[in-house]
Design an enzyme around this catalytic site. Structure first.
Site, PDB file in Angstrom:
ATOM      1  CG  ASP A  18      -2.030   1.014   1.102  1.00  0.00           C
ATOM      2  OD1 ASP A  18      -2.062   1.748   0.096  1.00  0.00           O
ATOM      3  OD2 ASP A  18      -2.881   1.074   2.008  1.00  0.00           O
ATOM      4  CB  ALA A  19       3.473   2.377  -2.058  1.00  0.00           C
ATOM      5  CE  LYS A  20      -4.082   4.760  -0.063  1.00  0.00           C
ATOM      6  NZ  LYS A  20      -3.477   3.931   0.996  1.00  0.00           N
ATOM      7  NE  ARG A  21       6.065   5.257  -3.728  1.00  0.00           N
ATOM      8  CZ  ARG A  21       6.024   5.226  -2.401  1.00  0.00           C
ATOM      9  NH1 ARG A  21       4.898   5.511  -1.770  1.00  0.00           N
ATOM     10  NH2 ARG A  21       7.104   4.915  -1.697  1.00  0.00           N
TER      11      ARG A  21
END
Length: 266
Positions: free
Chosen positions: A83-86
């Site tokens: 879950d890094a939402k890049r």
């Protein structure tokens, strides 16, 4: 999920949770927390979702803990959704993709959360590398935070909302894949009736919000309708608050998985 139960457990080592476990808010506490969760659950839980920000706040040593957490979870047979939402464009998006989706990367994960709000086409490097490496993406589509509606519910000139447009792009990515494609959407479990959206994207739907955020397993059929069997329900604090006792963590995860299984199959 068929073999291990329909549950994704978030690994969110924020300061208050470390404190509730009796751990210091430092790298040693971070490592103890993450190792305990993985050792307790990685051989039985289907999916883990580490929140990269809670590791990155400790700098390179925190990222090293994240690397070990992801690798150890995968070695035990669990899937890892980073879950890094890049989200970025061009070579920068390609670099983000290499970080999390290239098999040779120490942070390689089975899937990555990404933001499409520089335009869905900006995700092309991640889509291409995910296909090559056998990984997947979860694209932010209909998130549960109140601010999300400002963008996701905005209406385009063609009459479709931005969120619906993102779902349409994902359905196109997954067309013809069986039993489903690897390009999923993030859709909040707290959003209530979503019958106005076509959630049948032939791909997984990562659904945060169960437990501490207020949604329950029983809400899933109402929120997701016919697409409920493709939902990957995420629980974080609802499981993690039972630590550091490994047996209590395992028991909480088993209860959530059974509640979800009953709701989905009912």
């Amino acid at each position: 999920m068929d073999e291990r139960g329909p549950l994704c457990v978030g690994i969110d080592p924020h300061a208050s949770l470390l404190a509730s476990w009796g751990l210091d808010d430092d790298v040693a506490g971070l490592e103890r927390f993450s190792r305990t969760v993985v050792e307790a659950l990685a051989d039985t839980v289907a999916v883990f979702k580490p929140q990269a920000a809670f590791f990155e706040r400790f700098g390179s040593r925190g990222v090293a803990v994240l690397e070990r957490t992801a690798a150890d979870a995968r070695a035990a047979g669990a899937l890892v959704v980073m879950d890094a939402k890049r989200g970025d464009i061009g070579s920068t998006m390609a670099a983000y993709a290499e970080t999390f989706l290239h098999p040779d990367s120490p942070l390689f994960s089975d899937a990555l959360t990404v933001s499409p709000y520089l335009g869905y086409g900006s995700l092309a490097p991640a889509v291409e590398l995910a296909r090559t490496s056998g990984a997947g993406l979860f694209v932010l589509a209909l998130t549960s935070n109140p601010e999300g509606a400002e963008v996701q519910r905005a209406v385009r000139e063609d009459g479709r909302t931005i969120g619906a447009t993102m779902l349409g792009h994902l359905a196109a990515e997954n067309a013809g894949e069986s039993p489903m494609g690897s390009f999923g959407a993030v859709v909040g479990a707290t959003l209530g009736d979503l019958s106005s959206f076509d959630l049948d994207i032939n791909g997984p739907l990562l659904a945060p919000g169960i437990g501490a955020q207020g949604a329950t397993a029983a809400d899933l059929p109402r929120v997701f309708g016919a697409a409920v069997r493709n939902v990957v329900p995420n629980v974080s604090r609802g499981v993690l608050r039972h630590g550091p006792d490994s047996g209590a963590l395992r028991g909480a995860a088993e209860r959530f998985a059974e509640e979800i299984r009953t709701a989905v199959s009912g």
